[in-house]
Design an enzyme around this catalytic site. Sequence first.
Site, PDB file in Angstrom:
ATOM      1  NE  ARG A 160      43.986  32.635  33.619  1.00  0.00           N
ATOM      2  CZ  ARG A 160      42.840  33.297  33.560  1.00  0.00           C
ATOM      3  NH1 ARG A 160      41.817  32.885  34.256  1.00  0.00           N
ATOM      4  NH2 ARG A 160      42.721  34.383  32.817  1.00  0.00           N
ATOM      5  CB  CYS A 167      41.613  29.593  37.668  1.00  0.00           C
ATOM      6  SG  CYS A 167      41.841  29.861  35.936  1.00  0.00           S
ATOM      7  NE  ARG A 178      35.417  34.867  38.775  1.00  0.00           N
ATOM      8  CZ  ARG A 178      36.666  34.446  38.810  1.00  0.00           C
ATOM      9  NH1 ARG A 178      36.928  33.205  39.119  1.00  0.00           N
ATOM     10  NH2 ARG A 178      37.657  35.256  38.525  1.00  0.00           N
ATOM     11  CE  LYS A 227      34.646  38.579  33.567  1.00  0.00           C
ATOM     12  NZ  LYS A 227      36.044  38.168  33.798  1.00  0.00           N
ATOM     13  CG  ASN A 228      37.523  40.281  30.735  1.00  0.00           C
ATOM     14  OD1 ASN A 228      37.180  39.923  31.859  1.00  0.00           O
ATOM     15  ND2 ASN A 228      37.715  39.437  29.749  1.00  0.00           N
ATOM     16  CG  ASP A 278      36.891  34.817  27.558  1.00  0.00           C
ATOM     17  OD1 ASP A 278      36.695  34.860  28.766  1.00  0.00           O
ATOM     18  OD2 ASP A 278      37.997  35.077  27.048  1.00  0.00           O
TER      19      ASP A 278
END
Length: 436
Positions: A130, A125, A407, A31-32, A314
């Site tokens: 951030r 968030c 997500r 994803k990233n 993460d």
Amino acid sequence: MNSKDGTKSMNVLKVIGGKRLQGSVDITGSKNAALAILSAVLLADGVTTLYNVPDVSDIHIKLRLLSRFGATYEWREGALIIDTRNLHTAEVEEELVRPIRTSFYILGSLLARLGKTQLPAPGGCNIGARPVDLHIKGLRILGAEIDLTGGIYYAEAPNLQGGEIYLDFPSAGATQHLMATAALTPGMTVIQNAAMEPEIVSLAAFLGAMGARIEGAGSSTITIQGMDRLTGCEFRVPADRLQAGTYLLAAAITEGDVTVRGVMPEHQTALLNKLREAGVDCSEGHDWVRVQMVGRPVGVQKIKTMPYPGFPTDIQQPMAALLAIADGNSTIEETIYEGRTGHVNELNRMGAKIMVQGGRVSHIDGVERLTGAHVVASDLRAGAALVLAGLAAEGETIIRNVHFIDRGYQNFEQTLTALGGDVERIPVTEFEQALS
Ligand code: UD1
């Protein structure tokens, strides 16, 4: 494509614990890495074909954003084809930028292509403030004039020019944003104290396929020779190392035996070291990692999240789920984000004994077992941590706010079920009816 629409995400996950996970998983695209590539793709005066783009909601939102600036795209036999020849400026609504921080990372690409653009500021968030100050400072060094008025960044750059950028912190996003912008900025740019994440390396490879000249990606100094024009290309998004880490932890927490395939074991070194310290049996080949677990893990001290190659922030939340059932005490210190502990209260509802000190350090007093409970995901990886805890817990766990999990994890419940777990998505209306 099994697109993640809003309705599907309004569901809950029901996990029945106590099943041992066993088998192998082919890890889908990162994803990233894909989100960074989808910012840089706007630099191409051409058509780009991307393979292995994960089918997760962040990607779909980002594509909607790109289309607002004139990009067109279609999915064809699993490939994503994007035409970015005819871009234009646009006024986009906050909702397309606020929830997904990487939406903001298209600012530099638009500037390099169009000379002028505007974008709403990204929001904070659930894992803490951030800021984007490093992005803005770096773009200004490249000649951008940027003003924030009424929550909108207005940017102009009649004459972008390469420059020397030192990042105060090795931010993954700022490194990606500035490296991509510099690739279409005349002259030479050097980024010092750059982030070294594998997603930086894959972005540099993607930019290289578009015709950019970049050296040093993956080290702390990156040199970019700006080009006049970048073209479309074909590129395959590499596997998701964070998803791989999550499945390895799912194996460990269920006393399972799982092999993740299609990954680079050297991207998992920090995690594998800590898993071995916890008594988990880990083995690896050139593109796979296997975890086999018997019995409870033992407590691990001194886990501290750091920029890559440090322990990934993460992974600290799913790791906390594993250590919650360890024999002994553990500590996890979060140094990257100030608020990445939303999983702790929920794990404690399931019987864990975790105390957070100063918002950053989790002191985990391992318990023999967790019990199923109704819990709420506060962010993506907190959601993953709760699913893992549910897999190990006695009885039924219900996880709300599944949209966070959607997500970043493609077919999460299907994958876990294929490995022998009992995870089911239930429409929230059905669930609420059953409660009343
Ligand atoms: C990316 C990853 C995220 C991962 C993080 C760190 C994506 C979509 N997300 O996020 O999963 O957890 O890297 O590996 O790729 N910071 C500033 N000013 C800035 C930029 C960042 O202070 O201008 C701070 C952030 O608030 C945070 C830290 O730097 O505390 C790390 O952020 P960064 O590395 O930029 O993370 P992201 O790229 O947003």
